[in-house]
Write an enzyme that holds these catalytic residues in place. Structure first.
Site, PDB file in Angstrom:
ATOM      1  N   MET A  89     -70.475 -88.928 -88.162  1.00 11.43           N
ATOM      2  CA  MET A  89     -69.014 -88.929 -88.059  1.00 11.43           C
ATOM      3  C   MET A  89     -68.471 -87.577 -87.601  1.00 11.43           C
ATOM      4  O   MET A  89     -67.559 -87.505 -86.771  1.00 11.43           O
ATOM      5  CB  MET A  89     -68.384 -89.303 -89.408  1.00 11.43           C
ATOM      6  CG  MET A  89     -66.873 -89.453 -89.334  1.00 11.43           C
ATOM      7  SD  MET A  89     -66.102 -89.803 -90.915  1.00 11.43           S
ATOM      8  CE  MET A  89     -66.581 -91.496 -91.192  1.00 11.43           C
ATOM      9  N   TYR A 143     -79.379 -89.742 -89.217  1.00 11.20           N
ATOM     10  CA  TYR A 143     -79.321 -91.039 -89.899  1.00 11.20           C
ATOM     11  C   TYR A 143     -80.283 -92.031 -89.269  1.00 11.20           C
ATOM     12  O   TYR A 143     -80.441 -92.068 -88.049  1.00 11.20           O
ATOM     13  CB  TYR A 143     -77.904 -91.616 -89.781  1.00 11.20           C
ATOM     14  CG  TYR A 143     -76.904 -91.019 -90.746  1.00 11.20           C
ATOM     15  CD1 TYR A 143     -77.091 -91.087 -92.118  1.00 11.20           C
ATOM     16  CD2 TYR A 143     -75.752 -90.411 -90.268  1.00 11.20           C
ATOM     17  CE1 TYR A 143     -76.158 -90.555 -92.993  1.00 11.20           C
ATOM     18  CE2 TYR A 143     -74.804 -89.877 -91.124  1.00 11.20           C
ATOM     19  CZ  TYR A 143     -75.013 -89.952 -92.493  1.00 11.20           C
ATOM     20  OH  TYR A 143     -74.087 -89.431 -93.346  1.00 11.20           O
ATOM     21  N   ARG A 176     -53.990-111.888 -67.485  1.00  6.96           N
ATOM     22  CA  ARG A 176     -53.743-111.085 -68.677  1.00  6.96           C
ATOM     23  C   ARG A 176     -52.254-111.125 -68.995  1.00  6.96           C
ATOM     24  O   ARG A 176     -51.855-111.533 -70.065  1.00  6.96           O
ATOM     25  CB  ARG A 176     -54.234-109.646 -68.442  1.00  6.96           C
ATOM     26  CG  ARG A 176     -54.157-108.777 -69.677  1.00  6.96           C
ATOM     27  CD  ARG A 176     -54.739-107.386 -69.460  1.00  6.96           C
ATOM     28  NE  ARG A 176     -53.934-106.569 -68.548  1.00  6.96           N
ATOM     29  CZ  ARG A 176     -54.131-105.262 -68.362  1.00  6.96           C
ATOM     30  NH1 ARG A 176     -55.116-104.649 -68.987  1.00  6.96           N
ATOM     31  NH2 ARG A 176     -53.365-104.586 -67.524  1.00  6.96           N
ATOM     32  N   LYS A 230     -49.500 -94.070 -70.496  1.00 10.50           N
ATOM     33  CA  LYS A 230     -49.695 -94.851 -71.728  1.00 10.50           C
ATOM     34  C   LYS A 230     -50.764 -94.199 -72.600  1.00 10.50           C
ATOM     35  O   LYS A 230     -51.538 -93.355 -72.122  1.00 10.50           O
ATOM     36  CB  LYS A 230     -50.096 -96.285 -71.355  1.00 10.50           C
ATOM     37  CG  LYS A 230     -51.423 -96.390 -70.601  1.00 10.50           C
ATOM     38  CD  LYS A 230     -51.589 -97.765 -69.955  1.00 10.50           C
ATOM     39  CE  LYS A 230     -52.923 -97.879 -69.235  1.00 10.50           C
ATOM     40  NZ  LYS A 230     -52.983 -99.081 -68.376  1.00 10.50           N
TER      41      LYS A 230
HETATM   42  C1  LIG Z   1     -53.253 -98.821 -67.033  1.00 14.82           C
HETATM   43  C2  LIG Z   1     -52.556 -99.443 -65.891  1.00 14.82           C
HETATM   44  C3  LIG Z   1     -52.436 -98.762 -64.664  1.00 14.82           C
HETATM   45  C4  LIG Z   1     -53.176 -97.477 -64.367  1.00 14.82           C
HETATM   46  O1  LIG Z   1     -54.528 -97.787 -64.121  1.00 14.82           O
HETATM   47  P1  LIG Z   1     -55.597 -96.661 -63.703  1.00 14.82           P
HETATM   48  O2  LIG Z   1     -56.816 -97.464 -63.413  1.00 14.82           O
HETATM   49  O3  LIG Z   1     -55.751 -95.782 -64.884  1.00 14.82           O
HETATM   50  O4  LIG Z   1     -55.063 -95.946 -62.528  1.00 14.82           O
HETATM   51  C5  LIG Z   1     -51.645 -99.342 -63.670  1.00 14.82           C
HETATM   52  N1  LIG Z   1     -51.031-100.531 -63.869  1.00 14.82           N
HETATM   53  C6  LIG Z   1     -51.164-101.229 -65.027  1.00 14.82           C
HETATM   54  C7  LIG Z   1     -50.480-102.533 -65.167  1.00 14.82           C
HETATM   55  C8  LIG Z   1     -51.934-100.714 -66.074  1.00 14.82           C
HETATM   56  O5  LIG Z   1     -52.085-101.420 -67.201  1.00 14.82           O
END
Ligand SMILES: *Cc1c(COP(=O)(O)O)cnc(C)c1O
Length: 364
Positions: A300, A247, A127, A29
């Site tokens: 930035m 800054y 969640r 992802k």
């Molecule tokens: C992002 C995610 C993972 C992977 O998690 P890591 O901690 O990066 O290994 C696995 N399952 C779900 C549902 C996730 O959202």
């Protein structure tokens, strides 16, 4: 920015060997945690990964074009009226509510097509996922759905916190739910969960961060480092004691100083919280073989390193400062920026010249 595809492939193979006989999937992802899904996903496929998880449908479509034969799951689930899109792209939703399960089931029945999908059960993270009660109820009738679930899964909230009570509780709850869906493969573990032992691995593990060189558990060394981040020095200068840098005049120099201003800023994922001030030193980088601290705030597009402790003349305009690599891990940078390795990776900007090394079909 150099991304070592061989290291990613090796990290997957290490986890796969550890997880066996469970299948080792790969979570890609957010553009493979910011490292680029286009080169990363095929490298993982060549290493042997066959099941992939993304967050969004759009990511799944991009991945499908890269990997025509992969099993692809969309973790964020099924948005209303998108079932035909999933079917057309041959992408599987992770169904996270009764409404999503019903919609997918109706869609499959209307089409007389049994299209696989995963079912997500909430075991305590609150969640995504069906509640326990909903999952138990569904288990009595799931064979009557318009599709055969291809995975029953849940997600650990605290796998990276050793000994957290919620982890043990989630495992027990999940084991109980999973056995109510006989014949459906089960999956609970992310990277950290995969290390918690056989009891957590079920039929399939879903590592992300470990593949990309991040640590998921405090005290556990990361697998092979993956990202090297080298940044150009654009100016070397001096400033007298008592002057301030950057800054907000947030850091006042305590001694006559030599400074190297480097071409990286918060638009490149160098967190502003990683800057230095009179109160605290921030991020370190390596210049001329030595670690130097940032001085003053991160802008930035620029940041400034204190090179007063380096031999005079050892740093020149055009030299390279290393922010990741040579012993500085993603998590080192994260800790000094008040965040986690995940956010460091996912925030790496798009302005770097990216170089991918390795990842050929050899190896393994
Ligand atoms: C992002 C995610 C993972 C992977 O998690 P890591 O901690 O990066 O290994 C696995 N399952 C779900 C549902 C996730 O959202």
């Amino acid at each position: 920015m150099t991304i070592d595809l061989d290291a990613i492939a090796d990290n997957w193979r290490t986890l796969s060997a550890l997880a066996a006989p469970a299948e080792c999937a790969a979570v890609v992802k957010a553009d493979a945690y910011g490292l680029g899904i286009e080169p990363v996903a095929p490298a993982l496929w060549r290493a042997g990964a066959r099941t992939f998880f993304v967050a969004h449908f759009k990511e799944a479509v991009a991945l499908r074009a890269l990997l025509p034969d992969a099993v692809i799951y969309v973790l964020n689930g099924l948005l209303p009226d998108t079932a035909p899109d999933f079917a057309a792209a041959q992408v599987r939703p992770v169904l996270g509510s009764v409404a999503e399960v019903s919609e997918w089931s109706d869609f499959c029945r209307d089409r007389s097509a049994d299209i696989p999908a995963a079912i997500h059960v909430d075991t305590g993270m609150h969640r995504l996922g069906l509640s326990l009660e909903e999952a138990v109820q569904l288990s009595g009738t799931f064979r009557l759905l318009g599709f055969k679930p291809s995975l029953i899964m849940s997600h650990l909230a605290c796998a990276d916190l050793p000994g957290h009570v919620l982890t043990a509780r989630q495992r027990l709850v999940f084991a109980d739910v999973a056995r109510r869906f006989p014949g459906v493969p089960a999956s609970l573990a992310n990277s950290a969960g995969t290390l918690l032992g056989r009891d957590f691995r079920f039929d399939l593990v879903r590592p992300g961060i470990f593949l990309y060189g991040g640590v998921a558990i405090a005290g556990v060394p990361p697998l092979r480092p993956v990202v090297r981040l080298e940044v150009k020095v654009v100016q070397v200068s001096t400033a007298p004691a008592g002057e301030t840098v950057g800054y907000g005049a947030a850091e006042r120099l305590k001694r006559p100083s030599r400074l190297a201003t480097v071409s990286i800023g918060y638009a490149d994922g160098l967190f502003r919280a990683g800057g230095s001030s009179d109160a605290a030193k921030g991020v370190e980088a390596i210049l001329a073989g030595k670690r130097c601290h940032l001085v003053g705030r991160v802008s930035m597009d620029l940041a400034t390193l204190d090179i007063t402790d380096l031999p005079e003349g050892s740093v020149q305009r055009g030299d390279t400062a290393v922010f990741l690599g040579d012993g500085i891990s993603v998590d080192d940078l994260a800790v000094r920026s008040g965040t986690i390795g995940y956010e460091v990776l996912a925030s790496l900007g798009t302005r770097y010249a990216r170089r991918y090394v390795g990842g050929g079909s050899g190896g393994g």
